[in-house]
Design a protein around this motif. Sequence first.
Motif, PDB file in Angstrom:
ATOM      1  N   VAL A 171       0.838  -1.187   0.000  1.00 50.25           N
ATOM      2  CA  VAL A 171       0.000   0.000   0.000  1.00 50.25           C
ATOM      3  C   VAL A 171       0.878   1.243   0.000  1.00 50.25           C
ATOM      4  N   ARG A 172       1.878   1.241   0.878  1.00 53.09           N
ATOM      5  CA  ARG A 172       2.768   2.403   0.963  1.00 53.09           C
ATOM      6  C   ARG A 172       3.476   2.660  -0.365  1.00 53.09           C
ATOM      7  N   VAL A 173       3.918   1.602  -1.020  1.00 56.32           N
ATOM      8  CA  VAL A 173       4.629   1.789  -2.307  1.00 56.32           C
ATOM      9  C   VAL A 173       3.671   2.358  -3.349  1.00 56.32           C
ATOM     10  N   MET A 174       2.477   1.766  -3.431  1.00 62.20           N
ATOM     11  CA  MET A 174       1.531   2.221  -4.466  1.00 62.20           C
ATOM     12  C   MET A 174       1.067   3.660  -4.229  1.00 62.20           C
ATOM     13  N   GLU A 175       0.993   4.036  -2.948  1.00 65.20           N
ATOM     14  CA  GLU A 175       0.599   5.418  -2.656  1.00 65.20           C
ATOM     15  C   GLU A 175       1.657   6.418  -3.123  1.00 65.20           C
ATOM     16  N   GLN A 176       2.906   5.952  -3.147  1.00 64.98           N
ATOM     17  CA  GLN A 176       3.999   6.889  -3.450  1.00 64.98           C
ATOM     18  C   GLN A 176       4.484   6.815  -4.885  1.00 64.98           C
ATOM     19  N   GLN A 177       4.076   5.775  -5.593  1.00 66.94           N
ATOM     20  CA  GLN A 177       4.717   5.523  -6.878  1.00 66.94           C
ATOM     21  C   GLN A 177       3.676   5.047  -7.878  1.00 66.94           C
ATOM     22  N   PRO A 180       5.142   1.544 -13.873  1.00 64.59           N
ATOM     23  CA  PRO A 180       5.381   0.149 -13.451  1.00 64.59           C
ATOM     24  C   PRO A 180       6.011   0.050 -12.061  1.00 64.59           C
ATOM     25  N   ILE A 181       5.471  -0.883 -11.276  1.00 65.71           N
ATOM     26  CA  ILE A 181       6.007  -1.149  -9.934  1.00 65.71           C
ATOM     27  C   ILE A 181       6.419  -2.616  -9.879  1.00 65.71           C
ATOM     28  N   ARG A 182       7.650  -2.818  -9.511  1.00 64.95           N
ATOM     29  CA  ARG A 182       8.092  -4.200  -9.250  1.00 64.95           C
ATOM     30  C   ARG A 182       8.895  -4.145  -7.963  1.00 64.95           C
ATOM     31  N   THR A 183       8.286  -4.577  -6.888  1.00 60.11           N
ATOM     32  CA  THR A 183       8.978  -4.411  -5.601  1.00 60.11           C
ATOM     33  C   THR A 183       8.813  -5.632  -4.706  1.00 60.11           C
ATOM     34  N   ILE A 184       9.817  -5.803  -3.876  1.00 60.13           N
ATOM     35  CA  ILE A 184       9.812  -6.924  -2.946  1.00 60.13           C
ATOM     36  C   ILE A 184      10.043  -6.331  -1.558  1.00 60.13           C
ATOM     37  N   TYR A 210       3.791  -6.611  -8.321  1.00 59.72           N
ATOM     38  CA  TYR A 210       4.118  -6.220  -9.695  1.00 59.72           C
ATOM     39  C   TYR A 210       2.887  -5.582 -10.317  1.00 59.72           C
ATOM     40  N   ILE A 211       2.972  -4.308 -10.657  1.00 61.47           N
ATOM     41  CA  ILE A 211       1.835  -3.614 -11.273  1.00 61.47           C
ATOM     42  C   ILE A 211       2.320  -2.973 -12.564  1.00 61.47           C
ATOM     43  N   ASP A 212       1.592  -3.249 -13.642  1.00 56.59           N
ATOM     44  CA  ASP A 212       1.943  -2.634 -14.933  1.00 56.59           C
ATOM     45  C   ASP A 212       0.754  -2.822 -15.868  1.00 56.59           C
ATOM     46  N   LYS A 213       0.918  -2.377 -17.113  1.00 54.48           N
ATOM     47  CA  LYS A 213      -0.134  -2.673 -18.093  1.00 54.48           C
ATOM     48  C   LYS A 213      -0.055  -4.156 -18.449  1.00 54.48           C
ATOM     49  N   ASP A 214      -1.213  -4.773 -18.620  1.00 54.64           N
ATOM     50  CA  ASP A 214      -1.289  -6.159 -19.101  1.00 54.64           C
ATOM     51  C   ASP A 214      -0.580  -7.206 -18.236  1.00 54.64           C
ATOM     52  N   VAL A 215      -0.523  -7.001 -16.965  1.00 58.56           N
ATOM     53  CA  VAL A 215       0.045  -8.065 -16.109  1.00 58.56           C
ATOM     54  C   VAL A 215      -1.045  -9.113 -15.903  1.00 58.56           C
ATOM     55  N   SER A 216      -0.689 -10.371 -16.148  1.00 57.25           N
ATOM     56  CA  SER A 216      -1.712 -11.414 -16.090  1.00 57.25           C
ATOM     57  C   SER A 216      -1.350 -12.487 -15.067  1.00 57.25           C
ATOM     58  N   PHE A 217      -2.310 -13.390 -14.872  1.00 60.83           N
ATOM     59  CA  PHE A 217      -2.084 -14.504 -13.955  1.00 60.83           C
ATOM     60  C   PHE A 217      -0.948 -15.396 -14.464  1.00 60.83           C
TER      61      PHE A 217
END
Length: 339
Positions: A171-177, A180-184, A210-217
């Motif tokens: 949540v903290r990462v998405m609020e700030q950024q 594309p997000i790829r974080t551990i 991992y958040i980006d366009k078209d990220v799938s299962f």
Amino acid sequence: MKIQELAAEIESTLLMEEQQIEQFRIRFLGSKNILKDLYAAIKDIPNEQKKAYGQSVNALKEHAERRFLEAKAALHKVQKLSNNEDLTKPAGSPKVGAHHPLSLIRKEILNIFKQIGFDVSEGPEIEDDWHNFSALNFPIEHPARDMQDTFFIQKGEEELALRTHTSSVQVRVMEQQQPPIRTISPGRVFRNEAISARAHCFFHQVEGLYIDKDVSFADLKQTLLFFAQTLFGTQTKIRLRPSYFPFTEPSAEVDISCTLCDFKGCNVCKQTGWLEIMGCGMVDPNVLEACGIDTDVYTGFAFGMGLERIAQLKYRVNDLRLYSENDIRFLSQFKSGMA
Ligand code: DAH
């Protein structure tokens, strides 16, 4: 006169070697020592001088004893030095410690994800309700909050919590950024559980996002397969079972093929051939929206695993308490893992 001569002799006799010391002992302290004549002579001394005479003979004896003991101690020291402590020898190797098994496994896991473009993010251990629950789609009064026995802290009017999972860092990462997000996100988490071999009131998790366009299962599955095979070996298989988490939809539990028995069945995998290692899923659109991410454009996946569980499977540690007891016999077994 005799006394003064003897005093001078006691003071000046060279007492370096064993033989010199032994001769000194025989002369002044042995069973037929020279001082005995002086003591015997006391009867011939006039009465009024007896006391002073006796005192000076006693002083002579004490002086001899002192020199003898000092010489002995000095010799002992020299002998010890020459036996064991050759000062010209190179210094022995210093005792090295060992990294904690949880540090080793954390580093290994982070390295695997860094290879595929994940960065590392961290958040606070004391969290507010929003980051630990509400933003992650746990409505107030929702029974899913009971899945995690929470320690609460009252700070004035505000109720805070010891985070129950590292999903709060998502949540903290998405609020700030923005993507594309790829974080551990590695970190310690807390739950109000009775301490036993299988549960503890604090443990460690690693969260992935991992958040980006078209990220799938399919991306999620492939990422987890890569992770499992890098950590446990290329023959490792994974299996996803449907599950429920408030913050992912669909959600799954991830198993790896048993690292011990290769599907033959053993007591580690409880005869199933599979070992559960983490939870995962596609990030629920409610979570993305709560964090200000446009759900028309972006999708993402998340996963979370317990470090103790992974370390247990890698190192065959079957009692969680060992990780926090600081028993040196346990910890020193991880020396070879030094990086
Ligand atoms: N937060 C979950 C827990 O502590 C683990 C988890 C499950 C994290 C699924 C995730 C996920 O990101 O997608 O039990």
